[in-house]
Scaffold this active site. Structure first.
Site, PDB file in Angstrom:
ATOM      1  N   GLY A  46     -26.532  43.413   8.571  1.00  0.00           N
ATOM      2  CA  GLY A  46     -25.886  44.110   7.469  1.00  0.00           C
ATOM      3  C   GLY A  46     -26.109  43.342   6.181  1.00  0.00           C
ATOM      4  N   GLN A  51     -24.539  41.112  -2.392  1.00  0.00           N
ATOM      5  CA  GLN A  51     -25.337  40.006  -1.876  1.00  0.00           C
ATOM      6  C   GLN A  51     -26.743  39.980  -2.461  1.00  0.00           C
ATOM      7  OE1 GLN A  51     -24.182  40.842   2.418  1.00  0.00           O
ATOM      8  NE2 GLN A  51     -24.444  38.619   2.404  1.00  0.00           N
ATOM      9  N   CYS A  88     -22.742  34.176   7.902  1.00  0.00           N
ATOM     10  CA  CYS A  88     -23.013  35.039   6.751  1.00  0.00           C
ATOM     11  C   CYS A  88     -24.314  34.606   6.077  1.00  0.00           C
ATOM     12  CB  CYS A  88     -21.859  34.935   5.758  1.00  0.00           C
ATOM     13  SG  CYS A  88     -22.063  35.937   4.272  1.00  0.00           S
ATOM     14  N   LEU A  89     -25.129  35.568   5.696  1.00  0.00           N
ATOM     15  CA  LEU A  89     -26.377  35.253   5.002  1.00  0.00           C
ATOM     16  C   LEU A  89     -26.118  34.608   3.639  1.00  0.00           C
ATOM     17  CD1 LEU A  89     -28.542  38.396   5.841  1.00  0.00           C
ATOM     18  CD2 LEU A  89     -28.602  36.141   6.911  1.00  0.00           C
ATOM     19  N   HIS A 130     -16.922  42.888   7.681  1.00  0.00           N
ATOM     20  CA  HIS A 130     -17.585  41.802   6.959  1.00  0.00           C
ATOM     21  C   HIS A 130     -18.237  42.327   5.678  1.00  0.00           C
ATOM     22  CE1 HIS A 130     -19.856  37.899   6.946  1.00  0.00           C
ATOM     23  NE2 HIS A 130     -20.613  38.619   6.144  1.00  0.00           N
ATOM     24  N   GLU A 131     -18.961  43.437   5.791  1.00  0.00           N
ATOM     25  CA  GLU A 131     -19.632  44.003   4.617  1.00  0.00           C
ATOM     26  C   GLU A 131     -18.620  44.527   3.611  1.00  0.00           C
ATOM     27  OE1 GLU A 131     -22.571  43.103   4.287  1.00  0.00           O
ATOM     28  OE2 GLU A 131     -22.873  42.586   6.385  1.00  0.00           O
ATOM     29  N   HIS A 134     -17.419  41.818   1.377  1.00  0.00           N
ATOM     30  CA  HIS A 134     -18.316  41.533   0.249  1.00  0.00           C
ATOM     31  C   HIS A 134     -18.059  42.492  -0.909  1.00  0.00           C
ATOM     32  CE1 HIS A 134     -20.765  38.296   1.736  1.00  0.00           C
ATOM     33  NE2 HIS A 134     -21.024  38.940   2.862  1.00  0.00           N
TER      34      HIS A 134
END
Length: 177
Positions: A46, A51, A88-89, A130-131, A134
């Protein structure tokens, strides 16, 4: 066109509450394709618009059934509790045990303007939560206890100054951007 750069901890766009999407057009559809490419290359499952530096309420994902895009998503119900080692990226190479609801009901729109209603549980529910974080300007560090957060920030500062970037056992678990 240059590949999208995934923003990392410290970038102010990750702390902004994203604006609602009011118009879906070809440029947004193209951006979603670029985001999917960046997500797959990272690799992740995702990636939220903030991001990649875009403060708008949408994210791309692929939970194994092919890619998807959710525009202006919101969780309408949640239930249960589940702890999972989450990464997390935007906070690369670090992960923590994070507690989230086990199941959710989510409403959103797709790129064609159709309303989408999804029931998700376990890892898929975690991905969507999670998304959505953000889109609300939240990151994993917000879920940590004070001592964990201090240690994470110390590691991230060292990394930013070119020092050692990993803690023992870093990278365990699934990386959810």
């Amino acid at each position: 066109m240059a590949p999208l750069r995934i923003r990392v901890y410290g970038d102010p766009v990750l702390r902004r509450v994203a604006d609602d999407v009011t118009d879906v057009d070809g440029a947004m559809a193209d951006l979603c394709q670029e985001m999917l490419t960046a997500m797959y290359e990272a690799p992740g499952i995702g990636l939220a618009a903030p991001q990649v530096g875009v403060s708008q309420r949408f994210f791309v994902y692929d939970f194994g059934d092919g890619p998807g895009v959710l525009v202006n998503p919101e969780i309408t119900e949640s239930d249960g509790e589940w702890t999972y080692n989450e990464g997390c990226l935007s906070v690369p190479e670090l992960s923590w045990e994070i507690v989230r609801p086990r199941s959710i009901h989510l409403k959103a729109f797709d790129l064609d303007g159709n309303e989408v209603s999804l029931e998700a549980e376990d890892l898929e529910a975690r991905l969507f939560q999670h998304e959505l974080d953000h889109l609300e300007g939240k990151i994993l560090l917000d879920y940590l206890e004070d001592d964990q957060r201090r240690e994470a920030k110390r590691i991230l500062r060292q990394r930013a100054m070119g020092g050692p970037s990993l803690r023992p056992n870093a990278g365990d678990g699934l990386s959810l951007p």
